[in-house]
Design an enzyme around this catalytic site. Structure first.
Site, PDB file in Angstrom:
ATOM      1  N   HIS A 121       0.833  -1.204   0.000  1.00  7.01           N
ATOM      2  CA  HIS A 121       0.000   0.000   0.000  1.00  7.01           C
ATOM      3  C   HIS A 121       0.875   1.265   0.000  1.00  7.01           C
ATOM      4  O   HIS A 121       0.743   2.134  -0.863  1.00  7.01           O
ATOM      5  CB  HIS A 121      -0.914  -0.025   1.235  1.00  7.01           C
ATOM      6  CG  HIS A 121      -1.771   1.188   1.389  1.00  7.01           C
ATOM      7  ND1 HIS A 121      -3.123   1.165   1.139  1.00  7.01           N
ATOM      8  CD2 HIS A 121      -1.485   2.465   1.762  1.00  7.01           C
ATOM      9  CE1 HIS A 121      -3.625   2.377   1.350  1.00  7.01           C
ATOM     10  NE2 HIS A 121      -2.654   3.180   1.736  1.00  7.01           N
ATOM     11  N   GLU A 122       1.779   1.341   0.953  1.00  6.65           N
ATOM     12  CA  GLU A 122       2.611   2.542   1.060  1.00  6.65           C
ATOM     13  C   GLU A 122       3.549   2.672  -0.133  1.00  6.65           C
ATOM     14  O   GLU A 122       3.839   3.779  -0.588  1.00  6.65           O
ATOM     15  CB  GLU A 122       3.407   2.532   2.378  1.00  6.65           C
ATOM     16  CG  GLU A 122       2.552   2.499   3.647  1.00  6.65           C
ATOM     17  CD  GLU A 122       1.474   3.585   3.700  1.00  6.65           C
ATOM     18  OE1 GLU A 122       1.654   4.648   3.081  1.00  6.65           O
ATOM     19  OE2 GLU A 122       0.436   3.360   4.360  1.00  6.65           O
ATOM     20  N   HIS A 146       1.751   4.473  -2.850  1.00  3.54           N
ATOM     21  CA  HIS A 146       1.810   5.936  -2.689  1.00  3.54           C
ATOM     22  C   HIS A 146       3.154   6.458  -3.192  1.00  3.54           C
ATOM     23  O   HIS A 146       3.227   7.483  -3.866  1.00  3.54           O
ATOM     24  CB  HIS A 146       1.693   6.321  -1.211  1.00  3.54           C
ATOM     25  CG  HIS A 146       0.301   6.257  -0.654  1.00  3.54           C
ATOM     26  ND1 HIS A 146      -0.759   6.907  -1.235  1.00  3.54           N
ATOM     27  CD2 HIS A 146      -0.201   5.646   0.449  1.00  3.54           C
ATOM     28  CE1 HIS A 146      -1.863   6.692  -0.502  1.00  3.54           C
ATOM     29  NE2 HIS A 146      -1.541   5.916   0.513  1.00  3.54           N
ATOM     30  N   HIS A 204       3.475   6.523  -6.917  1.00  2.17           N
ATOM     31  CA  HIS A 204       2.662   7.630  -7.426  1.00  2.17           C
ATOM     32  C   HIS A 204       3.464   8.934  -7.374  1.00  2.17           C
ATOM     33  O   HIS A 204       3.404   9.763  -8.280  1.00  2.17           O
ATOM     34  CB  HIS A 204       1.404   7.742  -6.555  1.00  2.17           C
ATOM     35  CG  HIS A 204       0.307   8.570  -7.148  1.00  2.17           C
ATOM     36  ND1 HIS A 204      -0.799   8.937  -6.448  1.00  2.17           N
ATOM     37  CD2 HIS A 204       0.147   9.098  -8.378  1.00  2.17           C
ATOM     38  CE1 HIS A 204      -1.600   9.659  -7.225  1.00  2.17           C
ATOM     39  NE2 HIS A 204      -1.046   9.768  -8.394  1.00  2.17           N
TER      40      HIS A 204
HETATM   41 ZN   LIG Z   1      -2.791   5.237   2.049  1.00  5.05          ZN
END
Ligand SMILES: [Zn+2]
Length: 674
Positions: A464-465, A468, A471
């Protein structure tokens, strides 16, 4: 091209030098703005670029400080942070309320040159003008001053909220001298408790409220009374209840935060903070948010009711429990999961040494996006466990750098998150400044000379991190205000991160990220089958929990009224009647540690997780249709979503990738709700 000398020198940061340095930068920037505004006409090159340059200087000076404040807190640093933050807030408010500056930016938007700007430049200007309005540019002087004052108060209270929470988390522990009391705990947690005791200069074992220790205790401790004690300490942190009642109480802080937000929103023409918050988000209207959340609630609740009935029945049959309490839930859920699927997260740890997971995750993004990450050693960091990686694309072009800091330790804020050191932008001489991000988690540290071993939940968090971070890092936008995660509407920010989570459930990926730390064996077929079988275990209950957070957050910001007392508690009660299937103890003060909304950027925006999950589940189904590692879909996701920064409307970007608008069905399917 790689920029080792551009990296912050963490070891050289001296607490006493921070404030003078920040003051100097602020003063210099202010002088420069005044000078810039004396020019007769304004263009991109004579105004927007220098503004971006000076903002870059400030954010690069401040980012390492604010990062250290989160991960290596000390008394000195806390004080310096407290001293500097009001200065920085004041500086930004002044800029956002500077009428001459507003007129100058507006004149660029109205100039003939504007038509020739590229999409990113136009978006920068558009966002600037919007943000001037949101900071009260049109208000008379007294109201402007009030807005600025509230902004200061808000800064102070949100900081106080975090400080209270950190102090309360560290300010309680349980000393155990009889090993029999630890029955049920996995070996790793016992080892952790032993090391904790040594750190506290005690013999025996110490259980703390740091999440790896707390969650393990709640799942595995046979001793029900100990679980109750730990639960009570945890859910009353920073409140008027529990073993440290009133010591770090966030009650007045929360009310002050809501009051300030509400008044600020009203000053600039909104009915409430929820509407203010939506002015910069995809979901535009409060009704749309609430309808979205309540639709999900309606679909999840009947399934969740079955899940809770099953759990209660199981607790009765196996534990003779006539009345299940909240501190029994994680324990019996874990037992039920084991009995139904013969599965435990703990059993999986051996297969997920942290380094193997990271290497496998990198191999994955090589496959789908053509990206390569390599570790760089001998980088100046803030802790020996921190690693630094550099990122290259398919053409071998350098794209950015990434710090990882994975393990829980004292003086480090709870949870997992990413943050940025610097953003991609094109400099005056045409060179690119490449983005750099921090990835922070709180996993159980390496113990007993073994490598750090992750649960599958940890693996999901890491993916998940990392989403980010990607991105932020792979962006191709050349203007900092809209490059990477900058300028992305908050309810689309969780799209790439949740999208990446999907891969750690795929068999082919699991083969890449798992390797038994002793035998080297990848995750065996039977464990894989068990893991997959548990994916939807209590999915509706989890959905309900997220909906509780989201509806509560949205409603307290939407309905806030300065004259109503106990509104936070009352709304939470009302929401719980819809979302909660267990009686919550009256001492429970979960809201007092809800840092996402009281100290973070998820205020009137916690719904973003579910909102973006619709996008992420639907986007991932394209890979299910075309093949898990389908390079065409991968490159399309890279170009349309990850590289686009905050320039394109997220809905337009989604359609470009998927070929149609998002549908909620994929999320419902993934959660077993249809
Ligand atoms: Zn998040």
């Amino acid at each position: 091209m790689y920029m080792k000398n551009e990296l912050p020198q963490f070891s050289k940061i001296r607490t006493e030098q921070i404030e003078p340095q920040i003051r100097q930068i602020l003063a210099q920037n202010q002088r420069q703005v005044t000078e810039l505004l004396q020019q007769p006409t304004f263009t991109w090159d004579n105004l927007m670029r220098p503004l971006e340059d000076q903002d870059d200087v400030l954010s690069k000076a401040w980012s390492p400080i604010s990062h250290l404040h989160s991960v290596m807190e000390s008394e000195g640093l806390r004080q310096v942070y407290r001293n500097c933050l009001p200065l920085i807030t004041e500086y930004y408010t002044e800029l956002a309320q500077n009428e001459k500056l507003y007129a100058a930016v507006k004149s660029i938007a109205d100039s003939p040159a504007y038509a020739d700007f590229d999409a990113a430049q136009k978006k920068v200007i558009e966002d600037e003008i919007r943000d001037f309005r949101l900071a009260g540019i049109h208000l008379p002087a007294d109201k402007k001053a009030r807005f600025a004052e509230l902004e200061q108060q808000l800064t102070e209270w949100t900081t106080k909220f975090s400080e209270n929470l950190l102090d309360a988390t560290q300010g309680w522990y349980l000393h155990i001298t009889n090993r029999a009391q630890l029955a049920g705990l996995p070996e790793q947690t016992i080892k952790l408790a032993e090391e904790n005791a040594a750190q506290h200069k005690k013999t025996g074992w110490v259980l703390t409220l740091e999440y790896p220790c707390y969650s393990s205790a709640m799942k595995f401790l046979h001793d029900r009374e100990l679980r109750r004690v730990m639960y009570e300490a945890y859910v009353t942190r920073a409140s008027d209840q529990g073993p440290r009642a009133g010591k770090w109480d966030n009650t007045p802080v929360m009310k002050n935060i809501l009051r300030a937000r509400h008044e600020m929103a009203q000053l600039v023409g909104f009915k409430n903070f929820a509407e203010y918050s939506l002015a910069t988000k995809m979901a535009k209207h409060p009704d749309k948010v609430l309808k979205f959340l309540h639709d999900l609630l309606k679909k999840s609740r009947p399934v969740a009711e079955k899940e809770i009935a099953e759990l209660k029945q199981f607790a009765l049959e196996t534990g003779g429990l006539r009345e299940m309490q909240t501190w029994d839930m994680m324990y019996y859920s874990e037992k039920l999961r084991q009995s139904k699927f013969n599965f435990s997260q703990e059993k999986l740890r051996a297969y997920f040494p942290a380094q193997k997971v990271i290497d496998g995750m990198f191999a994955l993004v090589k496959k789908i996006f053509g990206l390569t990450l390599k570790e760089e050693k001998n980088i100046d960091t803030w802790h020996p466990q921190v690693q630094f990686f550099v990122l290259y694309d398919e053409q071998g072009e350098f794209r950015g750098g990434l710090y990882t800091d994975l393990y829980a330790r004292p003086h480090k804020r709870d949870g997992a998150w990413m943050d940025e050191y610097q953003s991609r932008r094109r400099l005056k001489d045409g060179k690119i400044q490449y983005p750099i991000a921090y990835l922070t988690c709180n996993f159980m540290r390496p113990l007993d000379n073994k490598p750090a071993l992750l649960t599958h939940e940890d693996v999901e968090t890491l993916f998940h991190e990392f989403g980010h971070c990607l991105h932020h890092l792979v962006t191709k936008v050349d203007y900092a205000p809209v490059s990477g995660i900058n300028g992305v509407p908050w309810d689309a920010v969780e799209f790439p991160s949740q999208f990446m989570e999907n891969w750690c459930w795929e068999k082919e990926t699991l083969a890449m990220i798992s390797s038994h730390y002793q035998t080297g064996e990848t995750l065996p077929e039977n464990l894989y089958q068990q893991l997959i079988a548990t994916r939807q275990f209590q999915a509706a209950l989890q959905m309900l929990r997220q909906l509780e957070f989201a509806i509560f957050d949205f409603r307290i910001h939407l309905e806030f009224h300065p004259d109503h007392s106990a509104q936070i508690e009352n709304i939470l009660q009302e929401v719980r009647q819809q979302t909660n299937l267990m009686d919550v103890p009256t001492f429970n003060r979960f809201q007092h540690s809800f840092a996402h909304i009281f100290a973070g950027s998820y205020c009137a925006g916690y719904y973003s997780y579910k909102w973006a999950e619709v996008l992420s589940c639907d986007a991932f189904e394209k890979f299910k249709e075309h093949g898990t590692f389908d390079p065409t879909s991968g490159r399309s996701f890279l170009q349309n979503i990850l590289e686009a920064g905050g320039v394109k409307d997220p809905l337009v970007a989604f359609v470009a990738f998927r070929g149609r608008e998002p549908q909620v069905d994929a999320l419902l399917r993934q959660s077993g709700l249809m």
